[in-house]
Design an enzyme around this catalytic site. Structure first.
Site, PDB file in Angstrom:
ATOM      1  N   TYR A 168      28.584  29.987 -41.409  1.00 15.88           N
ATOM      2  CA  TYR A 168      29.949  29.495 -41.143  1.00 15.88           C
ATOM      3  C   TYR A 168      30.079  28.967 -39.714  1.00 15.88           C
ATOM      4  O   TYR A 168      30.682  27.921 -39.478  1.00 15.88           O
ATOM      5  CB  TYR A 168      30.910  30.653 -41.398  1.00 15.88           C
ATOM      6  CG  TYR A 168      32.385  30.357 -41.295  1.00 15.88           C
ATOM      7  CD1 TYR A 168      33.067  29.730 -42.345  1.00 15.88           C
ATOM      8  CD2 TYR A 168      33.126  30.756 -40.184  1.00 15.88           C
ATOM      9  CE1 TYR A 168      34.434  29.508 -42.271  1.00 15.88           C
ATOM     10  CE2 TYR A 168      34.492  30.541 -40.112  1.00 15.88           C
ATOM     11  CZ  TYR A 168      35.148  29.916 -41.159  1.00 15.88           C
ATOM     12  OH  TYR A 168      36.506  29.697 -41.074  1.00 15.88           O
ATOM     13  N   LYS A 172      31.127  25.219 -38.706  1.00 19.11           N
ATOM     14  CA  LYS A 172      32.339  24.953 -37.925  1.00 19.11           C
ATOM     15  C   LYS A 172      32.015  24.266 -36.596  1.00 19.11           C
ATOM     16  O   LYS A 172      32.817  23.469 -36.095  1.00 19.11           O
ATOM     17  CB  LYS A 172      33.119  26.254 -37.697  1.00 19.11           C
ATOM     18  CG  LYS A 172      33.751  26.832 -38.968  1.00 19.11           C
ATOM     19  CD  LYS A 172      34.576  25.805 -39.727  1.00 19.11           C
ATOM     20  CE  LYS A 172      35.573  26.409 -40.694  1.00 19.11           C
ATOM     21  NZ  LYS A 172      36.257  25.370 -41.508  1.00 19.11           N
TER      22      LYS A 172
END
Ligand SMILES: NC(=O)c1ccc[n+]([C@@H]2O[C@H](COP(=O)([O-])OP(=O)(O)OC[C@H]3O[C@@H](n4cnc5c(N)ncnc54)[C@H](O)[C@@H]3O)[C@@H](O)[C@H]2O)c1
Length: 267
Positions: A168, A172
């Protein structure tokens, strides 16, 4: 006038244009996406409420319509090129050409690196990175045609690194690079691109993390708030407010930026 609908007596909508502008918000069935879709409808946009399942997007559409706005529920997986192309074509036909895109759809597959599976990695890359790429590629031509556009990508404070989120945090951080490149490539066509990196926002996503850790959500929220300078966790509306600024007419000189919306400084 009714938000999102052209008023023949006054050509200026609240979005400040000569006709109703169309916005797409991905992952808008709930959470930050739903609050953003509702806010943009209030601002005068006709909103395509896109999520994996058209039925799940209907609740957001009903809330927008109940408030006098215009919206369309669209089912599509943002990581599937054919579904994305079909979704954008349907939006063009049923609402009009989209000039605002909010890449918000997201998933978590948290795990410590040594336990992270190939599919934990792939699904997070596919939804966040490939999804934002496919949606943006499909939508940008309509922005370029109209010499006006606004793209907002949802990053996260996790882009700075977060235990258990190798997948993640990579995605991001990647979205921040994507945003800056979009700003450089599309600026001369009147299109801006910016990223919002939220801290802790109270949604199903953070609730799922609390559940996974075996902590009651209220305690999880209290614990997070104690570490945040403004002494509270965020609400989806906090992020929707910032999206509303980025897509506004007056924000045309702000592009390629990443704003951390986390109740305190982050970088
Ligand atoms: N909640 C937070 O604290 C927080 C913090 C930082 C960043 N974010 C980011 O903000 C965004 C929204 O988060 P949220 O908390 O509202 O999450 P959420 O889980 O409540 O909602 C995400 C939505 O995205 C949809 N979605 C997932 N995969 C999809 C796909 N392939 N195609 C289309 N739709 C898909 C889901 O169905 C869901 O409706 C995400 O990108 C998330 O990573 C959230």
């Amino acid at each position: 006038m009714i938000a999102g609908i052209r008023d023949e007596g006054n050509d200026m909508t609240e979005a400040g244009t000569t006709a109703s502008r169309v916005a797409i918000v991905t992952g808008a069935a709930r959470g930050i996406g739903a609050a953003t879709a509702q806010r943009l409808a209030k601002d005068g946009f006709a909103v395509a409420v896109l999520d994996l399942d058209e039925g799940s997007a209907k609740g957001t559409v009903e809330a927008i319509e109940a408030a006098g706005g215009r919206a369309l529920a669209i089912g599509a997986d943002v990581s599937d090129a054919a579904q994305v192309e079909a979704a954008v074509e349907r939006i063009v036909t049923e609402l009009g050409p989209p000039t605002v895109l909010v890449n918000n759809a997201g998933v978590l597959r948290d795990n410590m690196l040594f336990k992270m599976s190939d599919s934990d990695w792939d699904i997070v890359m596919n939804v966040h990175l490939k999804g934002a790429f496919l949606m943006t590629r499909a939508a940008q031509k309509h922005m370029i045609d109209q010499k006006w556009g606004r793209i907002v990508n949802l990053s996260s404070t996790s882009a700075l690194g977060n235990r258990g989120q190798a997948n993640y945090s990579t995605a991001k951080a990647g979205l921040q690079g994507f945003t800056k490149t979009l700003a450089i490539e599309l600026g001369k066509f009147g299109v801006t691109a910016n990223a919002i990196a939220p801290g802790f926002i109270e949604t199903e996503m953070t609730k799922a993390t609390a559940d996974r850790m075996g902590i009651p959500f209220d305690d999880f929220i209290k614990g997070a708030a104690s570490q945040i300078p403004v002494a509270r966790t965020g609400k989806p509306e906090d992020i929707a407010h910032l999206v509303s600024f980025f897509v506004s007419e007056g924000a045309g000189f702000v592009s390629g930026q990443v704003v951390y919306a986390a109740g305190g400084p982050k970088a």
